[in-house]
Design an enzyme around this catalytic site. Structure first.
Site, PDB file in Angstrom:
ATOM      1  N   HIS A  53       0.856  -1.186   0.000  1.00 37.63           N
ATOM      2  CA  HIS A  53       0.000   0.000   0.000  1.00 37.63           C
ATOM      3  C   HIS A  53       0.892   1.236   0.000  1.00 37.63           C
ATOM      4  O   HIS A  53       1.897   1.291   0.705  1.00 37.63           O
ATOM      5  CB  HIS A  53      -0.924   0.008   1.224  1.00 37.63           C
ATOM      6  CG  HIS A  53      -2.099   0.907   1.072  1.00 37.63           C
ATOM      7  ND1 HIS A  53      -2.010   2.271   1.174  1.00 37.63           N
ATOM      8  CD2 HIS A  53      -3.402   0.631   0.798  1.00 37.63           C
ATOM      9  CE1 HIS A  53      -3.194   2.812   0.982  1.00 37.63           C
ATOM     10  NE2 HIS A  53      -4.066   1.838   0.748  1.00 37.63           N
TER      11      HIS A  53
ATOM     12  N   ASP B 168      -7.661  -5.125  -0.224  1.00 36.15           N
ATOM     13  CA  ASP B 168      -8.081  -5.813  -1.451  1.00 36.15           C
ATOM     14  C   ASP B 168      -7.925  -7.320  -1.322  1.00 36.15           C
ATOM     15  O   ASP B 168      -8.763  -8.092  -1.806  1.00 36.15           O
ATOM     16  CB  ASP B 168      -7.263  -5.310  -2.650  1.00 36.15           C
ATOM     17  CG  ASP B 168      -7.460  -3.834  -2.902  1.00 36.15           C
ATOM     18  OD1 ASP B 168      -8.618  -3.409  -3.034  1.00 36.15           O
ATOM     19  OD2 ASP B 168      -6.470  -3.098  -2.959  1.00 36.15           O
TER      20      ASP B 168
END
Length: 429
Positions: free
Chosen positions: A326, A374
């Site tokens: 991320h 995700d």
């Protein structure tokens, strides 16, 4: 080490607080939260070093927009000052959307999770999310379920009749949004109350216009969305995980799709056009489409021992590993951790969960980035038996709430967001 608050740090550097947070996202400054989690603190030593050196010039320019909607912490977002992970434990998606849109003190009326009719205090308080009863994802008691106008809903359903049967839900949502907007004569009313009302109709329409795969178990957005993404009924625990996912994904500051949505809103585009803009960006593999990539990665691992090969092949091709890493949360995404824990509790020993754990272990063995939300979303959809592309649809429905909150801010600002390019082409003649 001395730590100072944002106001003092910004004053010392001579910048706006929003610029201060931009420095954090670019790795120029370190930030930590106060003990109560409501204030950002900065290292006085780093601030002084940056003040002496001057503003960073070797970083790409970054657009800074002042917003009261969301702030990004070390591993999680905060919605108008409240920890999103705590909201995911206690509040229905509808309540969180109302909080993002209105900041009204009574928008969040949830207490700690309780079993329905358990006899415990607050078990049936408005907004309470039960984690064990049949109503785990219901909307606030006493509040009517969100509904789309029947004529608009019929038009959105009819518009999909010629589409391929195997079309991914995200593609359908773009068609649905267009038709709903064309059918809504109130879409140009841009005052906050009208936009919130449009948001309720629109999100309800996005969900209800998708083809039904099973019977809804209730009237909440989470329950109705489940029936559009999964052919079998939900267990209470998995439905609770879906509810949490919607809350966790509702906003994430100026993500790419949100920036695009804000630009559209600054031009006074109507709320449907704002959401359609966000949907167009969301599907990119570096944004909401990453959940679909993680879903495909998980599908390759029929048995846990195949995880090593699935990762190795992607590393060899120089590809990003979808669902991992991320740009903001360098040490792990707290949203992903919470959602993954909920799925583990809901379906211990599930074969898809075992495959996911094998992927996590292989990534850690290689010292590659940690999982993000995700990946957890892909695990949720796989364990639940949802259709292909379900994660993107969950992401889109949830983030529509955030896009509309940001649109309201832009409507109130009344100025056009005009980015400038740094020209690098041939000399101008």
């Amino acid at each position: 080490m001395e730590w100072i608050d944002a106001a003092r740090a910004a004053e010392r550097l001579g910048v706006k607080p929003a610029t201060l947070y931009a420095y954090v996202s670019r790795g120029v400054l370190t930030r930590r939260h106060s003990d109560d989690g409501r204030r950002s603190l900065f290292s006085m030593e780093e601030i002084e070093r940056l003040a002496r050196r001057g503003r960073p010039r070797n970083q790409p320019p970054e657009l800074v927009i002042e917003s009261a909607i969301a702030a990004l912490g070390v591993d999680r977002p905060y919605y108008r000052g409240i920890d999103a992970l705590e909201l995911a434990k206690t509040s229905a998606f509808e309540s969180v959307a109302e909080w993002l849109w209105t900041a009204a003190p009574d928008a969040l009326r949830a207490s700690a999770p309780q079993l329905r009719n358990s006899g415990t205090p607050g078990a049936d308080l408005p907004g309470t999310v039960s984690r064990g009863g049949s109503d785990v994802a219901r909307a606030d008691v006493g509040v009517l379920p969100w509904r789309c106008e029947p004529e608009a809903l019929r038009a959105a359903v009819a518009a999909q009749r010629g589409l391929p049967g195997d079309l991914l839900p995200l593609d359908r949502l773009q068609v649905i949004t267009t038709v709903l907007g064309a059918s809504d004569s109130l879409r140009y009313q841009l005052d906050p109350a009208s936009v919130a009302a449009t948001g309720r109709r629109m999100i309800a329409g996005l969900v209800d216009a998708l083809p039904r795969l099973s019977e809804p178990q209730g009237e909440s957005i989470a329950e109705r969305l489940w029936s559009r993404l999964c052919p079998r009924p939900a267990t209470p625990a998995l439905l609770s995980a879906l509810q949490a996912a919607l809350v966790l994904l509702a906003d994430h500051e100026l993500a790419a799709s949100t920036l695009a949505a804000r630009v559209a809103a600054s031009a006074k585009a109507d709320p449907y056009a704002v959401v359609l803009t966000g949907l167009g960006v969301l599907g990119g593999p570096l944004h909401g489409g990453a959940s679909y990539g993680a879903e495909r990665l998980l599908a390759e691992v029929a048995e846990p021992h195949q995880a090593a090969r699935a990762i190795a092949e992607r590393v060899r091709r120089g590809e990003r590993i979808p669902g991992f890493g991320h740009s903001i949360y360098k040490n792990g995404d707290g949203r992903g951790g919470m959602l993954l824990d909920l799925v583990k509790e809901a379906a211990p020993g599930h074969e898809r969960l075992a495959a996911g754990v094998a992927l996590l272990e292989e990534m850690r063995r290689r010292r590659l980035p940690e999982r993000n939300v995700d990946f957890a979303l892909a695990i949720l959809t796989a364990v639940s038996g949802m259709m292909s592309g379900a994660g993107e649809a969950i992401f889109a429905v949830a983030r529509a709430a955030g896009w509309l909150a940001h649109a309201m801010e832009e409507y109130g600002r009344g100025t056009l967001l005009r980015l400038r390019a740094s020209y690098t082409g041939p000399p101008i003649k």
